[in-house]
Structures are given as C-alpha cells and as structure tokens.
Write an enzyme that holds these catalytic residues in place. Structure first.
Site, PDB file in Angstrom:
ATOM      1  N   ASP A  39      -4.782  -3.439  -2.901  1.00 55.23           N
ATOM      2  CA  ASP A  39      -3.986  -3.031  -1.945  1.00 55.23           C
ATOM      3  C   ASP A  39      -3.342  -4.277  -1.117  1.00 55.23           C
ATOM      4  O   ASP A  39      -4.050  -5.435  -0.682  1.00 55.23           O
ATOM      5  CB  ASP A  39      -5.121  -2.343  -0.711  1.00 55.23           C
ATOM      6  N   SER A  85       0.695  -1.128  -0.036  1.00 55.75           N
ATOM      7  CA  SER A  85      -0.009   0.081   0.010  1.00 55.75           C
ATOM      8  C   SER A  85       0.717   1.245   0.268  1.00 55.75           C
ATOM      9  O   SER A  85       1.761   1.403  -0.867  1.00 55.75           O
ATOM     10  CB  SER A  85      -0.832   0.024   1.208  1.00 55.75           C
TER      11      SER A  85
END
Length: 274
Positions: free
Chosen positions: A153, A41
């Site tokens: 993510d 991320s």
C-alpha cells in the site's frame, strides 16, 4: 486565459476511495482539464481506470455491480488474508492490460517497499501490476513482489502523492484527502483493526508533513465504513460536493498569476480530517 497544467493526486482510504469518482465527476461537469494524475492505494485504482479511458459513469457502474467473491480469494494467512490473484486479474481486465505509455493521460502510482520502507514510484510497464502493488493493504491483501521489491500500500509512505504530480510537470496541484476518521470507531473484525491502525499512521504522517498542494479537497466521509464496499453512492456524492465547494477557488487558481494563493493554501494543508 490559458489554464495552468493541472495535476490531481488521489489519496488512499480503502472503500472511502469511491469519493474520488465524485471529484472527477465535478471536474467533468465544470469542464476542468486534468493533465496529470497520481494515486496511491484506492486512488491508484480509480486513477488507473480513468486514465485507461473509462468514464466516471462506467467506473461507478462497475463499483456498484462488483461483488466481493469476484475479487476476494481467502488464503491461509502467510503475508495477507487475501491472496490478491483474483483482484490482480480483475484490474488487468478493466485496464485492458495497458502499459503506462498507452494511457490517455500521464499517470503514476506510489507503492511502499516493505523491505526498505522507501516510497516507490511506478510509472512504467503494465498498469495493473502497479495498481495491484499499491492497493496491497498490509495484513489484508498480500504484498506483490515486483522487480526484486516487496511492494504494498502506497498510503503507508505517501497518503496523498502531490509531490509526484509536481515532478510529472503540473503547474497547479490538487490533492484529494479522504481523511483518517479515527474517533469513535468500533473494532468488530480484524479488518477494522488493521484499517484503523493504518488510519492512525496516515493521520500522523499528514499532521507532521502537511499536504503541499495548491488546493486540498477533503470530502466528509466520517459515516463511511472503509472496510465495506456498499456505500458507493454516498462516497460519490461526498466527493462531488466537496469538489464543487472549492470550484471557484480552483478555477481562479488555474488562471491566476498571483503567487499569494500558495501562501493562503498553507492553512488548508494543516486541515487534516480526523
């Protein structure tokens, strides 16, 4: 005494991720050499820029000067509120369109395959593609289709990818956990709802698994809004402060041959900020 090979794992946390810059700043001040970096991320973005050769000061200036309309391209919601094309081009620009084998330090990224739920390690090809995949917050930034996988993510499956730097060859591992500050939050927008939901998920993952690092750095970021990007300096300060607080332990661990330090770190692994 020779320093052990140090692996640094930069965790997820949306706008809280600027705290990673403070950690890197502290390492530079103390002349701590980092041999391997992994990220997921926002950690993948900071790690990529750093491994591409940008200094902490340069990345900080970039973060302070960046305005939302430079990277936000709102779309009619299909797979995400933000298409991510502008963001991808910005990452490509600032990473110099480099491939992983061109980086100054070994670097690897974690993403999540939405089709299978599996953790995907990205350490080949173009860096910007890997980062773009790993920062695709579900519901906010559209996932990226790459090599037949639908990637999003990395924090969904591996919020602080310490195991990855171990696999890369590190002898001493440091994880940067940005925390899941889930109590007392107000839900003012869909972004707040999504980020809060992910924070709850990640908190449960970390509480169940722990973080298998020799040392864990946990900046205090409770007052940071993870969906806005206007608290860069506060994040950097928090990251630097947290890193300096454990610097003596870090330096001792990097040169020690005493295996008992690993057992002592079990206490830290169970400390997950909420």
């Amino acid at each position: 005494m020779k320093q052990k090979k140090l692996g640094l794992a930069l965790g997820s946390g949306a706008a809280r991720g600027f705290a990673h810059l403070g950690v890197l700043q502290a390492f530079e001040e103390k002349e701590i050499q980092i041999d391997y970096i992994s990220g997921c991320s926002i950690g993948s973005l900071i790690g990529a820029l750093y491994c591409c050769g940008m200094s902490v000061a340069e990345i900080s200036d970039l973060a302070l000067d960046l305005v939302p309309w430079e990277w936000i391209d709102i779309s009619v919601p299909k797979t995400g509120l933000i298409q991510g094309r502008r963001l991808e081009q910005l990452i490509k620009k600032y990473t110099g369109n480099k491939r992983f084998d061109e980086l100054e330090k070994p670097f690897a990224v974690v993403a999540s395959d939405l089709s299978t739920g599996e953790r995907v390690i990205l350490d080949q090809g173009y860096v910007y593609k890997a980062v773009r995949a790993s920062i695709a917050i579900p519901g906010i930034i559209a996932p990226l289709e790459l090599e037949g996988k639908i990637l999003a993510d990395g924090g969904i499956v591996d919020p602080v990818p310490v195991d990855l730097v171990k696999e890369m060859g590190s002898e001493y591992t440091v994880g940067v956990n940005l925390g899941s500050w889930i109590e007392g939050k107000k839900m003012n927008s869909i972004y707040d709802v999504i980020i809060q939901s992910i924070d709850i998920l990640q908190n449960e993952i970390l509480m169940l698994r722990g973080i298998e690092a020799d040392l864990l750095i946990s900046p205090y970021l409770k007052e940071i809004n993870p969906v806005t990007f206007n608290q860069v300096e506060e994040c950097i300060h928090a990251g630097r402060k947290a890193a300096l607080e454990v610097m003596d332990e870090l330096c001792a661990g990097l040169t020690s041959t005493d295996k008992r330090g690993w057992l002592q770190s079990l206490v830290q692994r169970k400390h997950i900020p909420r």
